[in-house]
Design a protein around this motif. Structure first.
Motif, PDB file in Angstrom:
ATOM      1  N   SER A  74      -8.609  -7.360  13.509  1.00 38.02           N
ATOM      2  CA  SER A  74      -7.839  -8.106  12.506  1.00 38.02           C
ATOM      3  C   SER A  74      -7.980  -7.464  11.122  1.00 38.02           C
ATOM      4  O   SER A  74      -7.022  -7.428  10.340  1.00 38.02           O
ATOM      5  CB  SER A  74      -8.182  -9.590  12.496  1.00 38.02           C
ATOM      6  N   ASN A  75      -9.156  -6.909  10.830  1.00 35.99           N
ATOM      7  CA  ASN A  75      -9.294  -6.105   9.595  1.00 35.99           C
ATOM      8  C   ASN A  75      -8.284  -4.973   9.598  1.00 35.99           C
ATOM      9  O   ASN A  75      -7.606  -4.719   8.611  1.00 35.99           O
ATOM     10  CB  ASN A  75     -10.672  -5.418   9.504  1.00 35.99           C
ATOM     11  N   LEU A  76      -8.230  -4.291  10.744  1.00 33.55           N
ATOM     12  CA  LEU A  76      -7.336  -3.141  10.868  1.00 33.55           C
ATOM     13  C   LEU A  76      -5.896  -3.524  10.583  1.00 33.55           C
ATOM     14  O   LEU A  76      -5.198  -2.863   9.831  1.00 33.55           O
ATOM     15  CB  LEU A  76      -7.440  -2.543  12.270  1.00 33.55           C
ATOM     16  N   TRP A  77      -5.466  -4.644  11.159  1.00 34.64           N
ATOM     17  CA  TRP A  77      -4.066  -5.025  10.984  1.00 34.64           C
ATOM     18  C   TRP A  77      -3.748  -5.431   9.547  1.00 34.64           C
ATOM     19  O   TRP A  77      -2.649  -5.216   9.055  1.00 34.64           O
ATOM     20  CB  TRP A  77      -3.666  -6.120  11.980  1.00 34.64           C
ATOM     21  N   VAL A  78      -4.758  -6.016   8.888  1.00 27.84           N
ATOM     22  CA  VAL A  78      -4.550  -6.352   7.473  1.00 27.84           C
ATOM     23  C   VAL A  78      -4.369  -5.064   6.656  1.00 27.84           C
ATOM     24  O   VAL A  78      -3.461  -4.958   5.819  1.00 27.84           O
ATOM     25  CB  VAL A  78      -5.739  -7.179   6.921  1.00 27.84           C
ATOM     26  N   ILE A  79      -5.220  -4.089   6.948  1.00 28.63           N
ATOM     27  CA  ILE A  79      -5.125  -2.800   6.237  1.00 28.63           C
ATOM     28  C   ILE A  79      -3.785  -2.131   6.521  1.00 28.63           C
ATOM     29  O   ILE A  79      -3.099  -1.649   5.619  1.00 28.63           O
ATOM     30  CB  ILE A  79      -6.306  -1.879   6.630  1.00 28.63           C
ATOM     31  N   ILE A  80      -3.410  -2.136   7.821  1.00 27.96           N
ATOM     32  CA  ILE A  80      -2.136  -1.515   8.200  1.00 27.96           C
ATOM     33  C   ILE A  80      -0.975  -2.209   7.492  1.00 27.96           C
ATOM     34  O   ILE A  80      -0.065  -1.561   6.979  1.00 27.96           O
ATOM     35  CB  ILE A  80      -1.937  -1.589   9.743  1.00 27.96           C
ATOM     36  N   HIS A  81      -1.044  -3.543   7.431  1.00 23.83           N
ATOM     37  CA  HIS A  81       0.035  -4.296   6.795  1.00 23.83           C
ATOM     38  C   HIS A  81       0.181  -3.904   5.326  1.00 23.83           C
ATOM     39  O   HIS A  81       1.279  -3.617   4.850  1.00 23.83           O
ATOM     40  CB  HIS A  81      -0.243  -5.795   6.924  1.00 23.83           C
ATOM     41  N   ARG A  82      -0.941  -3.852   4.629  1.00 28.43           N
ATOM     42  CA  ARG A  82      -0.897  -3.488   3.203  1.00 28.43           C
ATOM     43  C   ARG A  82      -0.420  -2.061   3.015  1.00 28.43           C
ATOM     44  O   ARG A  82       0.384  -1.762   2.132  1.00 28.43           O
ATOM     45  CB  ARG A  82      -2.279  -3.646   2.572  1.00 28.43           C
ATOM     46  N   ALA A  83      -0.951  -1.177   3.870  1.00 27.78           N
ATOM     47  CA  ALA A  83      -0.581   0.233   3.736  1.00 27.78           C
ATOM     48  C   ALA A  83       0.910   0.417   3.999  1.00 27.78           C
ATOM     49  O   ALA A  83       1.594   1.157   3.282  1.00 27.78           O
ATOM     50  CB  ALA A  83      -1.402   1.078   4.705  1.00 27.78           C
ATOM     51  N   ARG A  84       1.422  -0.265   5.005  1.00 26.48           N
ATOM     52  CA  ARG A  84       2.852  -0.122   5.337  1.00 26.48           C
ATOM     53  C   ARG A  84       3.722  -0.616   4.195  1.00 26.48           C
ATOM     54  O   ARG A  84       4.739  -0.024   3.872  1.00 26.48           O
ATOM     55  CB  ARG A  84       3.200  -0.890   6.623  1.00 26.48           C
ATOM     56  N   LYS A  85       3.300  -1.724   3.589  1.00 29.33           N
ATOM     57  CA  LYS A  85       4.066  -2.258   2.458  1.00 29.33           C
ATOM     58  C   LYS A  85       4.073  -1.266   1.308  1.00 29.33           C
ATOM     59  O   LYS A  85       5.131  -0.993   0.719  1.00 29.33           O
ATOM     60  CB  LYS A  85       3.441  -3.576   1.995  1.00 29.33           C
ATOM     61  N   ALA A  86       2.890  -0.734   1.015  1.00 29.74           N
ATOM     62  CA  ALA A  86       2.795   0.215  -0.097  1.00 29.74           C
ATOM     63  C   ALA A  86       3.595   1.478   0.193  1.00 29.74           C
ATOM     64  O   ALA A  86       4.283   2.020  -0.673  1.00 29.74           O
ATOM     65  CB  ALA A  86       1.332   0.567  -0.354  1.00 29.74           C
ATOM     66  N   MET A  87       3.522   1.940   1.448  1.00 31.14           N
ATOM     67  CA  MET A  87       4.250   3.152   1.832  1.00 31.14           C
ATOM     68  C   MET A  87       5.760   2.938   1.731  1.00 31.14           C
ATOM     69  O   MET A  87       6.491   3.802   1.242  1.00 31.14           O
ATOM     70  CB  MET A  87       3.890   3.562   3.263  1.00 31.14           C
ATOM     71  N   ALA A  88       6.214   1.776   2.202  1.00 30.20           N
ATOM     72  CA  ALA A  88       7.651   1.489   2.153  1.00 30.20           C
ATOM     73  C   ALA A  88       8.118   1.433   0.703  1.00 30.20           C
ATOM     74  O   ALA A  88       9.162   1.992   0.346  1.00 30.20           O
ATOM     75  CB  ALA A  88       7.952   0.177   2.870  1.00 30.20           C
ATOM     76  N   ASN A  89       7.309   0.794  -0.144  1.00 34.14           N
ATOM     77  CA  ASN A  89       7.641   0.734  -1.566  1.00 34.14           C
ATOM     78  C   ASN A  89       7.765   2.117  -2.170  1.00 34.14           C
ATOM     79  O   ASN A  89       8.684   2.416  -2.914  1.00 34.14           O
ATOM     80  CB  ASN A  89       6.526   0.011  -2.330  1.00 34.14           C
ATOM     81  N   CYS A  90       6.773   2.935  -1.835  1.00 33.46           N
ATOM     82  CA  CYS A  90       6.696   4.263  -2.437  1.00 33.46           C
ATOM     83  C   CYS A  90       7.846   5.161  -1.963  1.00 33.46           C
ATOM     84  O   CYS A  90       8.414   5.921  -2.734  1.00 33.46           O
ATOM     85  CB  CYS A  90       5.350   4.876  -2.088  1.00 33.46           C
ATOM     86  N   LEU A  91       8.193   5.013  -0.679  1.00 33.82           N
ATOM     87  CA  LEU A  91       9.228   5.891  -0.126  1.00 33.82           C
ATOM     88  C   LEU A  91      10.632   5.357  -0.366  1.00 33.82           C
ATOM     89  O   LEU A  91      11.613   6.064  -0.162  1.00 33.82           O
ATOM     90  CB  LEU A  91       9.026   6.061   1.385  1.00 33.82           C
ATOM     91  N   GLU A  92      10.696   4.122  -0.806  1.00 29.96           N
ATOM     92  CA  GLU A  92      11.986   3.440  -0.871  1.00 29.96           C
ATOM     93  C   GLU A  92      13.045   4.193  -1.677  1.00 29.96           C
ATOM     94  O   GLU A  92      14.177   4.334  -1.252  1.00 29.96           O
ATOM     95  CB  GLU A  92      11.814   2.049  -1.449  1.00 29.96           C
TER      96      GLU A  92
END
Lengths: 82, 192
Positions: B170-188
């Motif tokens: 569950s830690n992993l998925w929280v990290i993945i969720h945040r990272a994906r959001k940040a990545m999508a923002n950055c690449l948008e």
């Protein structure tokens, strides 16, 4: 597995993330689809999340393995201590 | 994240060779591989780049970011590589013989466009996309970036990553969720 037909947004987000790695069950994906019918924010997020997955797949990005990085670090360290 | 943002927005940059491999080796690799098309050569060039960077550390004025500076060195290394290769010319000539009697006409078929063929433009765009992805990764928290990379690019199992970083799924998925959001923002802006 949740038998409740309604997801909250947090659960929807989690399933959406799992789906990007093909780790969501059919049932979870169905619940996510139903959720996104009602929730515009999650719909938008799901779309973006899928786009990110697609972009990364399409890019065919490659990384160096841990082993290769270790050897690069070793090289660099040797040079630094000299 | 704070730290990397801080580094990026500092008017004057500084060098941290001990972080080079973790922060830039994948970027340099993706930059190199489209230019030399040989895994071993690419790795050697990256290693040489880091060493050269170390040697000319005092020439770094801090006007450019660390990455830009390393890329500048790498570019010279790539040019040198081709110079050396060129001076050995003749030793490694490739002979394509399409005039063999029993091969008559076969070459036509060989030259038919294959379905997996990608246009040069596609390839170029992909290599830019790769670098953009890695640039965005560099703006993430270091640990989050590493975990995201393992899960998304290297396709490691959740379990393997959890063991490596000593975290729960569950830690992993929280990290993945945040990272994906940040990545999508950055690449948008350019790519999504």
């Amino acid at each position: 597995m949740k038998l409740n037909m309604m997801f909250n947004c947090e659960e929807a987000g989690h399933v959406c993330d799992k789906a990007q790695y093909n780790e969501a069950s059919l049932w979870e994906k169905l619940l996510l689809t139903i959720h996104t019918l009602f929730c515009r924010l999650c719909k938008k997020h799901t779309k973006r999340n899928a786009k990110l997955t697609k972009a990364i797949k399409k890019s065919e990005i490659q990384t160096l393995s841990t082993e290769q990085k270790r050897s690069l670090k070793e090289h660099l360290r040797q040079e630094m201590t000299q | 994240m704070n730290e990397s943002l801080y580094n990026q927005h500092m008017p004057s940059h500084s060098l941290h060779p001990e972080t080079w491999v973790d922060r830039y080796s994948d970027y340099l690799y993706n930059y190199t591989i489209v230019r030399v098309n040989d895994h071993i050569v690419a790795q050697d060039l990256i290693s040489e780049t880091f060493l050269a960077g170390l040697k000319s550390k005092k020439n770094f004025k801090g006007n450019a970011s660390e990455r830009t500076w390393l890329i500048a060195i790498l570019k010279r290394k790539i040019i040198d590589h081709y110079r050396k290769k060129n001076s050995k010319k003749g030793q490694a000539e490739v002979h394509i013989n399409y005039t063999d009697d029993d091969m008559e006409g076969d070459w036509l078929e060989e030259r038919v466009k294959d379905p997996y063929y990608k246009s040069a433009e596609d390839k170029l765009e992909n290599s830019e996309l790769r670098l953009a992805i890695l640039e965005c990764l560099d703006t993430l928290d270091e640990r989050h970036a590493a975990i995201f990379k393992m899960k998304t690019i290297d396709n490691f199992d959740t379990e393997a990553i959890c063991n490596e970083y000593n975290i729960t799924p569950s830690n992993l998925w929280v990290i993945i969720h945040r990272a994906r959001k940040a990545m999508a923002n950055c690449l948008e802006k350019n790519w999504l």
